[in-house]
Design a protein around this motif. Structure first.
Motif, short mmCIF file in Angstrom:
data_model
loop_
_atom_site.label_atom_id
_atom_site.label_comp_id
_atom_site.label_asym_id
_atom_site.label_seq_id
_atom_site.Cartn_x
_atom_site.Cartn_y
_atom_site.Cartn_z
N PRO A 773 1.43 -0.78 -0.33
CA PRO A 773 0.06 -0.07 -0.29
C PRO A 773 1.38 0.84 0.12
CG PRO A 773 0.16 -0.88 2.06
CD PRO A 773 0.60 -1.57 1.31
N VAL A 774 1.48 1.37 -1.03
CA VAL A 774 2.33 2.87 -1.26
C VAL A 774 1.85 3.73 -2.11
CG1 VAL A 774 4.48 1.50 -0.59
CG2 VAL A 774 3.63 1.78 -2.99
N GLN A 775 1.62 5.17 -2.14
CA GLN A 775 1.03 5.71 -2.17
C GLN A 775 2.31 6.89 -3.89
OE1 GLN A 775 1.49 5.92 0.87
NE2 GLN A 775 -0.54 5.13 0.49
N SER A 776 3.33 6.80 -4.24
CA SER A 776 4.21 6.74 -4.76
C SER A 776 5.26 6.20 -5.16
CB SER A 776 4.27 8.78 -5.07
OG SER A 776 5.15 8.57 -4.02
N LEU A 777 5.86 6.29 -6.52
CA LEU A 777 7.26 5.77 -7.12
C LEU A 777 7.44 6.61 -7.72
CD1 LEU A 777 5.90 3.07 -9.58
CD2 LEU A 777 6.09 2.74 -7.34
N LYS A 778 9.39 6.56 -7.34
CA LYS A 778 10.21 7.78 -7.59
C LYS A 778 11.15 7.02 -8.98
CE LYS A 778 12.46 10.74 -4.84
NZ LYS A 778 13.00 11.56 -4.00
N ILE A 779 11.46 7.69 -10.32
CA ILE A 779 12.29 7.60 -10.84
C ILE A 779 13.44 7.78 -10.42
CG2 ILE A 779 12.71 7.40 -13.06
CD1 ILE A 779 10.18 8.50 -14.38
N GLU A 792 17.14 3.41 -24.22
CA GLU A 792 16.66 2.09 -23.38
C GLU A 792 15.94 2.81 -22.35
OE1 GLU A 792 14.05 -1.46 -23.06
OE2 GLU A 792 15.53 -0.62 -24.69
N PRO A 793 16.59 3.68 -21.41
CA PRO A 793 16.57 3.62 -21.04
C PRO A 793 15.45 5.30 -20.76
CG PRO A 793 18.91 4.26 -20.49
CD PRO A 793 17.62 3.58 -21.71
N VAL A 794 15.73 5.61 -21.86
CA VAL A 794 13.97 6.60 -22.32
C VAL A 794 12.82 5.56 -22.12
CG1 VAL A 794 13.03 8.56 -24.11
CG2 VAL A 794 15.31 8.26 -23.14
N ARG A 795 12.23 4.71 -22.46
CA ARG A 795 11.44 4.23 -23.18
C ARG A 795 10.99 3.89 -21.94
NH1 ARG A 795 13.83 2.43 -27.83
NH2 ARG A 795 15.38 0.50 -27.08
N LEU A 796 11.93 2.87 -20.72
CA LEU A 796 12.07 2.09 -19.52
C LEU A 796 10.91 3.43 -18.78
CD1 LEU A 796 14.84 0.23 -18.90
CD2 LEU A 796 12.76 -0.99 -19.05
N ALA A 797 11.68 4.75 -19.29
CA ALA A 797 10.97 5.66 -17.52
C ALA A 797 9.21 6.06 -18.24
CB ALA A 797 11.66 7.62 -17.78
N SER A 798 9.71 6.05 -19.40
CA SER A 798 7.61 5.92 -19.70
C SER A 798 7.27 5.00 -19.65
CB SER A 798 7.52 6.72 -21.34
OG SER A 798 8.14 5.59 -21.90
N MET A 803 2.89 2.98 -16.26
CA MET A 803 2.96 1.88 -15.00
C MET A 803 1.76 1.97 -13.85
SD MET A 803 4.85 -1.29 -13.66
CE MET A 803 5.62 0.05 -12.33
N ALA A 804 2.74 3.28 -13.59
CA ALA A 804 2.30 3.91 -12.49
C ALA A 804 0.77 4.45 -12.48
CB ALA A 804 3.46 4.86 -11.23
N HIS A 805 0.35 4.63 -13.20
CA HIS A 805 -0.61 5.53 -13.13
C HIS A 805 -1.81 4.52 -13.47
CE1 HIS A 805 1.03 9.31 -15.27
NE2 HIS A 805 1.12 9.71 -13.49
N GLU A 806 -1.71 3.64 -14.23
CA GLU A 806 -2.44 2.69 -13.66
C GLU A 806 -2.89 1.89 -13.01
OE1 GLU A 806 -4.31 1.40 -16.88
OE2 GLU A 806 -3.59 2.49 -18.33
N ILE A 812 7.28 10.25 -9.37
CA ILE A 812 8.66 11.43 -9.20
C ILE A 812 9.66 11.22 -10.01
CG2 ILE A 812 8.97 12.96 -6.93
CD1 ILE A 812 7.60 11.62 -5.17
N ALA A 813 10.24 11.53 -10.48
CA ALA A 813 11.59 11.78 -11.02
C ALA A 813 12.84 12.66 -10.48
CB ALA A 813 10.96 12.15 -12.84
N GLU A 814 13.55 12.06 -10.32
CA GLU A 814 14.55 12.58 -9.17
C GLU A 814 15.25 13.07 -9.92
OE1 GLU A 814 16.04 10.86 -5.94
OE2 GLU A 814 15.91 8.58 -7.16
N GLY A 815 16.11 13.92 -10.28
CA GLY A 815 17.56 14.42 -10.93
C GLY A 815 17.16 14.91 -12.10
N VAL A 816 16.80 15.49 -12.13
CA VAL A 816 15.92 16.48 -13.53
C VAL A 816 16.59 17.51 -12.90
CG1 VAL A 816 13.94 17.84 -14.62
CG2 VAL A 816 14.02 16.06 -12.71
N GLU A 817 17.51 17.92 -14.17
CA GLU A 817 18.63 18.72 -13.90
C GLU A 817 18.34 19.99 -15.42
OE1 GLU A 817 22.83 17.11 -14.06
OE2 GLU A 817 22.17 16.07 -11.97
N ASN A 818 17.84 19.70 -16.40
CA ASN A 818 18.23 20.56 -17.88
C ASN A 818 16.23 20.43 -18.51
OD1 ASN A 818 17.54 17.65 -19.51
ND2 ASN A 818 19.76 18.06 -19.22
N GLU A 819 15.76 21.54 -19.33
CA GLU A 819 14.93 21.30 -19.67
C GLU A 819 14.08 20.29 -20.46
OE1 GLU A 819 12.47 23.32 -19.32
OE2 GLU A 819 14.05 24.84 -17.46
N ILE A 820 15.17 19.42 -20.71
CA ILE A 820 15.18 18.14 -22.00
C ILE A 820 13.85 17.42 -21.38
CG2 ILE A 820 15.80 16.47 -23.40
CD1 ILE A 820 18.11 18.43 -24.89
#
Length: 859
Positions: A773-779, A792-798, A803-806, A812-820
């Motif tokens: 019973p968890v509420q969130s996932l951190k990529i 491949e990592p891009v496809r894994l992130a999406s 899957m989490a939304h289902e 939550i995505a950690e380590g976001v360092e640029n706009e791309i």
């Protein structure tokens, strides 16, 4: 002699007769002295008092009945019965009254009883007469009043006067005889007159009163003046006189009894004195006799004991005369040497000489015997069959009355087994019990010898420290017996590779040390180490399995790496750990860089102890923003260590050390309480706070009662549970999924949010995700940092986001360092961002300023 015996018997007879007479006299005096019983005296005097009391009470009841105060005779009957019983009791006189007084008292008692019986008969007559009189006295006034009240009847004035006078007579009964005669004449005249038929019933009762009144008065006077009181008083005086006489006689007999008793006590004391005197004399004689008997018994016991010891002793014994000829041997001597007594008696102990000791040895032995009278030491002798054995021999000289050594006693023990045991103990003390290799104690000796040889020859010496890789897995899975078999085979392979001059030792566990003395150059150590690792890496047949176990080795060279055994071992050990870090199944030479890194890690770990008490730990807060609006919606608390000398130290350096030494539990609890305290401070300051996440380590989750600790912390600071969030790694949850699910259910009931951190880096099955019973996932940041390279990592992130939304989980995505990266994640539906693009980890004060600024903007 016969006369003396006859006199003795006569004296004894006289004493027996005297004792019998005194006994009879004392018995008679004792009986006489104790005849007067206070109890019987008190009982008899009590009966006398009761008789007197009952008699007086009877008189008072008769007078009361006569006076008309009492209407019944129950009390009179009661006291008559009591007087009868008391009279019977008085007839039983106490036994101690003398016969003369007893007869007189018995006559007085009989007279008293007879007087009482006569009084009882008068009382009976009084009761009958008084009853008739009382009836007429009651009827006469009523009948006369009724007759006088009739309206027509021949009135006689004399009748009315007669009635009044008669009633006065009935009430007082004190009129003299002339008045009684006049009333009687008047009654006769009224009876004979005409027309007095209606007066006849009245006149009948008048006649009864005239007749019964004087009779009842006379009976009352007779009862009151009865002689019972005088008889009772005479009986009382007679009894008291008899009692005084009996008491005086008893006192006299007691005095005589006391005097005779004191005489007997004096005689008894004299007899005791004589008995004690005779007893002491007998004791002295008995003690002297017992001492002589005991001395003789001890001497005999000692002789038997010496004989028993000599015969049954396990040690061999020989007795020689002054010329060293054997005069006696015990059975143990024969059992040890194989000689019979007949074969050695008369010969010297030289028959046992093995030849291992020279003449100087025996000269020193005899010198010690002559000077000190004894000698002991180890000696080798020969049995009858030719076998040589070691023995421990003790020789003592027996000094005769002239002070000369008349005999010699030799006691010896076969110490062959002790010698063998000492050899085994010596081997076990210096060798490993499992492999038979030299142990650490012998290793130090071998290294010391190698160092001395290297110094003399000015050559190098090498130490190789070898550790088997993943040996613990074999012990845990296949058992310690298989592990021991592996160690034995590894030791045998090592011995086959090494030279005879080399030493292979087992340091402990799965660690081995090789000593290579007098090396020509450094490469020789590497050559030997390579052969050792190759031999160790060959497959082993263990418990029906063919297993391959490699080894890692470290090499230290003398004198370059050290000049002592401890220094060379420590540096070879450090080099071995570097070899394990470089991939195992290899070896490394010791270098200065290895020493510096190892020392730095050791010092850092040492400083970590006490960091919490010194207040060196602190928390930095990194914001989490909403992916759509960019607004701060949460934060993560990150632990930092502000070292007093090195400054801020990264968690990647000290967190693994804290997990190894067990400090992580205390650090984790401190972090949770510190976050709760900071949240309370921000709330008290009026800031619009956001939930703060705290990382939970695997050790803390497994060993602590996490829900209970959280409940105490939240209650202490009065913090809503929605403001605290926990981040757990998926590998932590998968260690014990059942327990993890139970803990997460408890946290969910407490309304504490839980997020799975570093999702995607573990090895868990996705089917377990629905159980938690968890509420969130951190990529994990390893997936986020690759965004932009279309791999491949891009496809894994999406895929993780979808899957989490289902599963209705926040992503939550950690380590976001640029706009791309932010744009890509937003396009695929990521909910929150965390990274340097939106804020670095910052102090509590700086993050509080961000919260205040956010509050102003929202206002």
């Amino acid at each position: 002699m016969k006369a003396w015996l006859a006199g003795l018997r006569a004296r004894r007879s006289w004493k027996f007769m005297l004792v019998a007479v005194l006994t009879a006299l004392l018995t008679w005096l004792f009986v006489k002295a104790g005849e007067v019983s206070p109890g019987s005296h008190d009982a008899y005097t009590q009966q006398l008092r009761l008789f007197q009391q009952y008699d007086a009470e009877l008189n008072s009841r008769v007078v009361a009945s006569y006076s008309g105060l009492v209407q019944n005779y129950d009390a009179t009957a009661h006291y008559l019965a009591r007087l009868r019983q008391s009279g019977e009791a008085l007839a039983e006189l106490p036994p101690w009254i003398e016969s003369g007084a007893r007869q007189q008292l018995a006559a007085e008692v009989r007279a008293l009883v007879e007087a009482q019986q006569e009084k009882a008969r008068d009382v009976d007559r009084f009761q009958r007469a008084n009853a008739v009189l009382r009836n007429s006295m009651l009827y006469l006034p009523q009948a006369a009043d009724a007759l006088l009240a009739r309206p027509v009847w021949p009135h006689y004035d004399a009748f009315e006067d007669f009635i009044r006078r008669l009633i006065g007579f009935g009430l007082t009964r004190t009129l003299d005889d002339p008045e009684r005669a006049r009333l009687r004449n008047e009654l006769l005249r009224l009876r004979q007159a005409r027309g007095t038929v209606d007066m006849q019933p009245v006149l009948v009762h008048a006649a009864i009163i005239m007749e019964r009144g004087p009779e009842v008065g006379h009976l009352v006077e007779r009862i009151v003046r009865a002689p019972t009181a005088g008889r009772h008083e005479k009986l009382t005086h007679g009894y008291l006189a008899a009692y005084q006489t009996a008491v005086a006689d008893a006192t006299y007999h007691r005095t005589l009894l006391y005097a005779i008793a004191m005489l007997l006590v004096g005689y008894a004391l004299y007899a005791l004195f004589r008995i004690e005197r005779d007893r002491r004399a007998l004791l002295l004689a008995h003690a002297d006799l017992a001492e002589r008997y005991e001395a003789q018994r001890r001497a005999e016991a000692e002789l038997r004991l010496y004989g028993t010891v000599f015969t049954h002793a396990a040690e061999g014994m020989t007795i020689t005369d002054g010329e060293s000829r054997i005069v006696a041997v015990n059975p143990a001597f024969c059992a040890i040497t194989g000689y019979t007594p007949a074969e050695v008696i008369g010969r010297t102990p030289a028959v046992l000489n093995s030849g291992r000791q020279d003449e100087a040895f025996y000269r020193e032995m005899w010198r010690s015997l002559k000077e000190t009278g004894q000698w002991q030491g180890e000696i080798w002798n020969r049995r009858k069959d030719g076998g040589i054995f070691p023995e421990w021999l003790s020789i003592a000289a027996v000094i005769d009355e002239q002070g000369e050594s008349g005999h010699y006693i030799g006691v010896f023990t076969d110490i062959s087994e002790r010698k063998q045991s000492e050899a085994r103990i010596h081997h076990l003390a210096h060798h490993d019990a499992l492999t038979g290799l030299p142990n650490r104690l012998l290793l130090e000796d071998r290294i010391g010898q190698a160092l001395l040889n290297s110094k003399r020859s000015q050559r190098q010496m090498g130490i190789i420290f070898i550790d088997l890789d993943r040996f613990k897995n074999i012990n845990d899975t296949l058992g310690h017996a298989v592990g021991d078999d592996l160690l034995v085979q590894a030791a045998e392979r090592g011995l086959r590779v090494l030279r005879e001059t080399d030493t292979l030792c087992r340091q402990g566990g799965d660690e081995f040390v090789v000593v290579l003395p007098e090396l020509e150059n450094r490469q020789d150590a590497a050559h030997v180490c390579g052969k050792l690792l190759a031999a160790l890496c060959q497959p082993y047949l263990l418990a029906g399995h063919e297993l391959t176990v490699s080894g890692s080795a470290g090499i230290a060279i003398y004198p370059e790496d050290g000049e002592t055994a401890s220094e060379l071992l420590r540096k070879a050990d450090a080099a071995m750990y570097r070899a394990k870090e470089e991939g195992r199944n290899t070896f490394c030479y010791f270098s200065a860089e290895i020493s510096t890194a190892t020392l730095g890690e050791l010092l850092l770990e040492n400083d970590l102890f006490g960091a919490l008490e010194r207040g060196e730990l602190l928390l930095h807060y990194q914001p989490k923003v909403d992916a759509a609006s960019g607004e701060i919606v949460a934060a993560e608390a990150l632990m930092r260590w502000h070292h007093r000398e090195r400054g801020l130290i990264s968690p990647e350096q000290f967190i693994p050390l804290a997990e190894e030494n067990g400090l992580i539990n205390a650090f984790g609890e401190w972090a949770i309480r510190a976050v709760c305290a900071q949240q309370r401070a921000w709330l008290d300051a009026g800031l619009l706070v956001v939930p703060v996440a705290v990382n939970i380590s695997a050790h803390q989750f497994a060993q602590q009662d996490l829900p209970n600790m959280l409940a105490h912390a939240l209650a202490e600071y009065g913090l809503p549970p929605q403001l605290l969030e926990l981040e757990l790694t998926e590998s932590l949850l998968m260690r014990n999924s059942a327990r993890a699910a139970a803990v997460l259910q408890t946290l969910r009931r407490m309304h504490v949010q839980v997020a799975i951190d570093d999702f995607g880096t573990g090895y868990s099955s996705l089917s377990y995700l629905r159980q938690f019973p968890v509420q969130s996932l951190k990529i994990d940041r390893s997936f986020v940092c690759q965004i932009g390279e279309h791999g491949e990592p891009v496809r894994l992130a999406s895929a993780i986001i979808a899957m989490a939304h289902e599963l209705d989980l926040t992503v939550i995505a950690e380590g976001v360092e640029n706009e791309i990266q932010a744009r890509y994640l937003a396009e695929h539906g990521c909910d929150q961002f965390q990274g340097y693009l939106y804020g670095r980890p910052q102090t509590a004060a700086a993050f509080g300023a961000l919260l205040a600024e956010r509050q102003l903007v929202s206002a």
